[in-house]
Design a protein around this motif. Structure first.
Motif, mmCIF file in Angstrom:
data_model
loop_
_atom_site.group_PDB
_atom_site.id
_atom_site.type_symbol
_atom_site.label_atom_id
_atom_site.label_comp_id
_atom_site.label_asym_id
_atom_site.label_seq_id
_atom_site.Cartn_x
_atom_site.Cartn_y
_atom_site.Cartn_z
ATOM 1 N N LEU A 69 35.403 43.146 35.824
ATOM 2 C CA LEU A 69 34.666 42.275 34.913
ATOM 3 C C LEU A 69 35.608 41.760 33.839
ATOM 4 N N TRP A 70 35.602 40.439 33.644
ATOM 5 C CA TRP A 70 36.412 39.835 32.593
ATOM 6 C C TRP A 70 35.712 38.575 32.112
ATOM 7 N N SER A 71 36.135 38.087 30.959
ATOM 8 C CA SER A 71 35.552 36.841 30.456
ATOM 9 C C SER A 71 36.658 35.937 29.942
ATOM 10 N N GLY A 72 36.360 34.654 29.974
ATOM 11 C CA GLY A 72 37.307 33.666 29.499
ATOM 12 C C GLY A 72 36.826 32.269 29.825
ATOM 13 N N ASP A 73 37.595 31.304 29.412
ATOM 14 C CA ASP A 73 37.326 29.899 29.681
ATOM 15 C C ASP A 73 38.218 29.513 30.860
ATOM 16 N N LYS A 74 37.703 29.721 32.067
ATOM 17 C CA LYS A 74 38.488 29.478 33.282
ATOM 18 C C LYS A 74 38.785 27.991 33.400
ATOM 19 N N GLY A 75 40.056 27.665 33.520
ATOM 20 C CA GLY A 75 40.489 26.287 33.580
ATOM 21 C C GLY A 75 40.735 25.676 32.215
ATOM 22 N N CYS A 76 40.494 26.447 31.151
ATOM 23 C CA CYS A 76 40.744 26.010 29.772
ATOM 24 C C CYS A 76 40.065 24.676 29.457
ATOM 25 N N GLU A 77 38.769 24.562 29.808
ATOM 26 C CA GLU A 77 38.032 23.329 29.596
ATOM 27 C C GLU A 77 37.663 23.089 28.139
ATOM 28 N N GLY A 78 37.469 24.159 27.372
ATOM 29 C CA GLY A 78 37.080 24.024 25.971
ATOM 30 C C GLY A 78 35.608 23.676 25.850
ATOM 31 N N GLY A 79 35.003 24.052 24.746
ATOM 32 C CA GLY A 79 33.591 23.755 24.522
ATOM 33 C C GLY A 79 32.778 25.010 24.348
ATOM 34 N N SER A 80 31.555 24.847 23.883
ATOM 35 C CA SER A 80 30.719 26.007 23.564
ATOM 36 C C SER A 80 30.125 26.683 24.790
ATOM 37 N N GLY A 81 30.039 26.000 25.919
ATOM 38 C CA GLY A 81 29.429 26.596 27.096
ATOM 39 C C GLY A 81 30.412 26.912 28.205
ATOM 40 N N THR A 82 31.701 26.878 27.936
ATOM 41 C CA THR A 82 32.678 27.088 29.003
ATOM 42 C C THR A 82 33.200 28.525 29.070
ATOM 43 N N LEU A 83 32.940 29.320 28.061
ATOM 44 C CA LEU A 83 33.325 30.733 28.083
ATOM 45 C C LEU A 83 32.305 31.476 28.939
ATOM 46 N N SER A 84 32.769 32.243 29.902
ATOM 47 C CA SER A 84 31.873 32.937 30.816
ATOM 48 C C SER A 84 32.496 34.248 31.264
ATOM 49 N N SER A 85 31.679 35.077 31.881
ATOM 50 C CA SER A 85 32.178 36.299 32.510
ATOM 51 C C SER A 85 32.370 36.046 33.993
ATOM 52 N N TYR A 86 33.298 36.784 34.556
ATOM 53 C CA TYR A 86 33.584 36.697 35.987
ATOM 54 C C TYR A 86 33.710 38.103 36.531
ATOM 55 N N ILE A 87 33.382 38.253 37.794
ATOM 56 C CA ILE A 87 33.569 39.527 38.480
ATOM 57 C C ILE A 87 34.524 39.244 39.626
ATOM 58 N N SER A 88 35.765 39.653 39.441
ATOM 59 C CA SER A 88 36.786 39.413 40.455
ATOM 60 C C SER A 88 36.818 40.568 41.442
ATOM 61 N N GLU A 89 37.049 40.236 42.695
ATOM 62 C CA GLU A 89 37.262 41.242 43.718
ATOM 63 C C GLU A 89 38.765 41.391 43.911
ATOM 64 N N VAL A 90 39.234 42.631 43.824
ATOM 65 C CA VAL A 90 40.651 42.939 43.992
ATOM 66 C C VAL A 90 40.751 43.947 45.124
ATOM 67 N N SER A 91 41.543 43.604 46.139
ATOM 68 C CA SER A 91 41.630 44.460 47.329
ATOM 69 C C SER A 91 43.063 44.613 47.795
ATOM 70 N N ARG A 92 43.248 45.651 48.563
ATOM 71 C CA ARG A 92 44.498 45.792 49.323
ATOM 72 C C ARG A 92 44.148 46.473 50.635
ATOM 73 N N TYR A 93 44.944 46.164 51.645
ATOM 74 C CA TYR A 93 44.649 46.642 52.994
ATOM 75 C C TYR A 93 45.263 47.994 53.299
ATOM 76 N N SER A 94 46.300 48.348 52.557
ATOM 77 C CA SER A 94 46.917 49.657 52.723
ATOM 78 C C SER A 94 47.746 49.954 51.481
ATOM 79 N N THR A 95 48.145 51.192 51.322
ATOM 80 C CA THR A 95 48.932 51.569 50.144
ATOM 81 C C THR A 95 50.322 50.952 50.147
ATOM 82 N N SER A 96 50.755 50.430 51.281
ATOM 83 C CA SER A 96 52.072 49.786 51.331
ATOM 84 C C SER A 96 52.000 48.300 50.967
ATOM 85 N N ARG A 97 50.807 47.803 50.707
ATOM 86 C CA ARG A 97 50.632 46.396 50.349
ATOM 87 C C ARG A 97 50.158 46.293 48.902
ATOM 88 N N PRO A 98 50.380 45.136 48.283
ATOM 89 C CA PRO A 98 49.942 44.982 46.885
ATOM 90 C C PRO A 98 48.445 44.679 46.790
#
Length: 187
Positions: A69-98
């Motif tokens: 979970l994170w929040s920010g103005d994705k794309g740096c659009e500016g304005g009162s309604g552009t700040l939002s939260s996002y839920i990013s999915e972060v994965s890796r397929y094995s411990t040898s991969r990033p």
């Protein structure tokens, strides 16, 4: 004696799994703080408690998936309604991969189609917290605008009337609201 050895072995495995998860979260925290500063302005700082293990590493399975979970103005659009939260999915397929950021819409409902149809579980602009509460279950604290079911009085575009706790469960590969509790309301 055998019982004590087995209990000790189970305890060791549990501690080892916890250490692996904490190590993963530290790596993800550092990576995601760099990532969000590359794609957004006015970003929040990601902390360990903002990261939930969805498919953590297990003894034999080396892949893993986390939601962040994170929040920010994705794309740096500016304005009162552009700040939002996002839920990013972060994965890796094995411990040898990033770890890789595979999506900024992990739940699949933070998009224009869901906003227009009203099928998003909440207004992403106002998500305050996320945590894992069980296998396949996440808890969110978020604000949302007044509606017919819950009432309340909005204080304008940036001040929704109601604060909720949502419990979402993963059912048939889709996140579904299984519980919604009103925590606060502006009248």
């Amino acid at each position: 004696m055998l019982k004590k050895i087995l209990i000790g072995l189970v305890g060791f495995c549990s501690i080892n799994a916890f250490a692996n998860e904490l190590q993963d979260k530290q790596i993800i925290r550092k990576m995601m703080n760099q990532y969000i500063n590359a794609v957004a302005c006015s970003t929040s700082s990601i902390e360990i408690e903002d990261i939930a293990n969805i498919y953590p590493p297990e003894k034999e399975y080396t892949g893993s998936t986390y939601y962040v979970l994170w929040s920010g103005d994705k794309g740096c659009e500016g304005g009162s309604g552009t700040l939002s939260s996002y839920i990013s999915e972060v994965s890796r397929y094995s411990t040898s991969r990033p770890f890789l950021v595979t999506s900024d819409d992990a739940l699949g409902d933070n998009n224009e189609e869901s906003w227009e149809s009203g099928s998003a579980f909440t207004n992403y602009r106002f998500i305050e917290s996320m945590k894992k509460v069980g296998d396949g279950q996440l808890e969110f604290i978020s604000r949302n605008y007044a509606d017919v079911k819950y009432g309340g009085k909005d204080g304008g575009n940036n001040f929704p009337a109601n604060k909720f706790r949502y419990i979402l469960a993963l059912e048939d590969s889709k996140w579904t609201v299984v519980k919604q509790v009103l925590l606060e309301q502006n009248n």
